[in-house]
Structure formats: C-alpha cells, structure tokens
Design a protein around this motif. Sequence first.
Motif, short mmCIF file in Angstrom:
data_model
loop_
_atom_site.label_atom_id
_atom_site.label_comp_id
_atom_site.label_asym_id
_atom_site.label_seq_id
_atom_site.Cartn_x
_atom_site.Cartn_y
_atom_site.Cartn_z
N LEU A 198 0.83 -1.20 0.00
CA LEU A 198 0.00 0.00 0.00
C LEU A 198 0.87 1.25 0.00
O LEU A 198 1.89 1.31 0.68
N TYR A 199 0.43 2.24 -0.77
CA TYR A 199 1.12 3.52 -0.83
C TYR A 199 0.11 4.64 -0.61
O TYR A 199 -1.01 4.58 -1.12
N ALA A 200 0.53 5.66 0.12
CA ALA A 200 -0.24 6.90 0.21
C ALA A 200 0.31 7.83 -0.85
O ALA A 200 1.53 7.98 -0.98
N MET A 201 -0.56 8.40 -1.62
CA MET A 201 -0.18 9.39 -2.62
C MET A 201 -0.75 10.70 -2.11
O MET A 201 -1.96 10.91 -2.12
N LEU A 202 0.12 11.56 -1.61
CA LEU A 202 -0.30 12.83 -1.02
C LEU A 202 -0.19 13.92 -2.08
O LEU A 202 0.86 14.10 -2.67
N ALA A 203 -1.27 14.63 -2.30
CA ALA A 203 -1.33 15.63 -3.36
C ALA A 203 -1.20 17.03 -2.76
O ALA A 203 -2.04 17.46 -1.98
N TYR A 204 -0.13 17.73 -3.13
CA TYR A 204 0.13 19.08 -2.65
C TYR A 204 -0.10 20.07 -3.79
O TYR A 204 0.17 19.77 -4.95
N HIS A 205 -0.55 21.24 -3.43
CA HIS A 205 -0.80 22.28 -4.42
C HIS A 205 -0.80 23.62 -3.69
O HIS A 205 -0.96 23.68 -2.48
N VAL A 206 -0.66 24.69 -4.43
CA VAL A 206 -0.79 26.03 -3.85
C VAL A 206 -2.29 26.28 -3.70
O VAL A 206 -3.01 26.39 -4.69
N GLU A 207 -2.74 26.32 -2.46
CA GLU A 207 -4.18 26.39 -2.19
C GLU A 207 -4.82 27.61 -2.83
O GLU A 207 -5.93 27.53 -3.38
N ALA A 208 -4.15 28.76 -2.79
CA ALA A 208 -4.71 29.98 -3.38
C ALA A 208 -4.94 29.80 -4.88
O ALA A 208 -5.92 30.33 -5.43
N GLU A 209 -4.06 29.06 -5.54
CA GLU A 209 -4.25 28.80 -6.97
C GLU A 209 -5.48 27.93 -7.20
O GLU A 209 -6.30 28.21 -8.08
N VAL A 210 -5.63 26.88 -6.42
CA VAL A 210 -6.76 25.97 -6.58
C VAL A 210 -8.08 26.69 -6.32
O VAL A 210 -9.04 26.54 -7.07
N THR A 211 -8.12 27.51 -5.28
CA THR A 211 -9.37 28.22 -4.97
C THR A 211 -9.67 29.34 -5.95
O THR A 211 -10.79 29.84 -5.99
N SER A 212 -8.68 29.72 -6.77
CA SER A 212 -8.92 30.77 -7.77
C SER A 212 -9.55 30.22 -9.05
O SER A 212 -10.01 30.99 -9.90
N TRP A 213 -9.57 28.89 -9.21
CA TRP A 213 -10.14 28.31 -10.42
C TRP A 213 -11.64 28.57 -10.49
O TRP A 213 -12.34 28.51 -9.47
N THR A 214 -12.12 28.82 -11.68
CA THR A 214 -13.57 28.94 -11.88
C THR A 214 -14.18 27.55 -11.73
O THR A 214 -13.47 26.53 -11.85
N PRO A 215 -15.48 27.46 -11.51
CA PRO A 215 -16.12 26.13 -11.46
C PRO A 215 -15.86 25.32 -12.73
O PRO A 215 -15.67 24.10 -12.67
N GLU A 216 -15.80 25.98 -13.87
CA GLU A 216 -15.55 25.28 -15.13
C GLU A 216 -14.12 24.75 -15.19
O GLU A 216 -13.89 23.62 -15.64
N GLU A 217 -13.15 25.55 -14.72
CA GLU A 217 -11.75 25.10 -14.70
C GLU A 217 -11.58 23.91 -13.75
O GLU A 217 -10.90 22.94 -14.06
N ASP A 218 -12.22 24.00 -12.58
CA ASP A 218 -12.15 22.93 -11.60
C ASP A 218 -12.79 21.66 -12.17
O ASP A 218 -12.23 20.56 -12.04
N ALA A 219 -13.94 21.79 -12.81
CA ALA A 219 -14.63 20.64 -13.39
C ALA A 219 -13.78 20.00 -14.49
O ALA A 219 -13.74 18.76 -14.60
N ALA A 220 -13.10 20.80 -15.29
CA ALA A 220 -12.25 20.27 -16.36
C ALA A 220 -11.09 19.47 -15.77
O ALA A 220 -10.77 18.37 -16.25
N LEU A 221 -10.46 20.00 -14.71
CA LEU A 221 -9.38 19.28 -14.06
C LEU A 221 -9.89 17.98 -13.45
O LEU A 221 -9.27 16.92 -13.61
N MET A 222 -11.03 18.06 -12.77
CA MET A 222 -11.58 16.85 -12.15
C MET A 222 -11.94 15.81 -13.20
O MET A 222 -11.78 14.61 -12.97
#
Length: 131
Positions: A2-26
């Motif tokens: 088993l491995y944990a894959m921990l995902a790090y990101h600049v939170e301010a960047e992630v919260t700046s995405w529009t709903p459409e940008e977030d949906a595209a990434l997801m």
Amino acid sequence: MLYAMLAYHVEAEVTSWTPEEDAALMSELLAVHERLNAKKVLGPAARLGSTAEARTLRGPGAGMVIDGPFAETKEQLLGLYVLNCANEQEAIAIARDLRRANPSAVYEIRPIRLYLPGEALPETAQEGDKG
C-alpha cells in the motif's frame, strides 16, 4: 504494498479556479481514476477541505487545539489517495499519470501499513510481523 499518494498544491491557486476550470481538471483526474479502478489499485481518495477550516491538536497532556496546519510552506496538502501497487515503481508511474492530469500539483509517494490491532493484512504484512 500500500502507498499513500499525497497531493500538494498552492491552495490559493486551486481556490482561484472557476467552477468550469475545476470541473475540467476533475474530469481529467477522473479519467486517471477510472484506469486505476480498472487495474484494481485505487483505494480511498479524498479532496481535503480548506486549510482555513483545519485544526491541529498538539502539545502535552490533553493538548491544545490550534487553527489549521501550522507549517511554513508554499504548497498545502489538499488531497490523498491510497493505492495498492506491486512496488514503488508502479506507484511512481501512477503519480506521473496523475501529474499529467494536474501538472501544477506535487505528489508525495509514501509506503503505508494499515494498523489493525491483533492482525496484519496480507498486503501490508512485512516478513517477521506478528500483527
């Protein structure tokens, strides 16, 4: 293993995405998830809530609850996966696949062992473990 894959990101960047940008990434990430599910290596995955809503318990005795994670970093832990991989190379390959879908994220790959009092699961047991 088993491995944990921990995902790090600049939170301010992630919260700046529009709903459409977030949906595209997801959508891109879900395509990776579907491939991992087909190979039966993907376990639980979670997108964590904001660090502003996080609390940390630290200190002696009953401890003290303080606001958020208290670390001076540019990137925050924003999500995690649990993967059942044959070896570290497979886990790294999966991190690369996730990174293709989310190129500005950083993925930490860390082996994990489940702790179940009294017994070890076959995929987490190490030679010499007695549970």
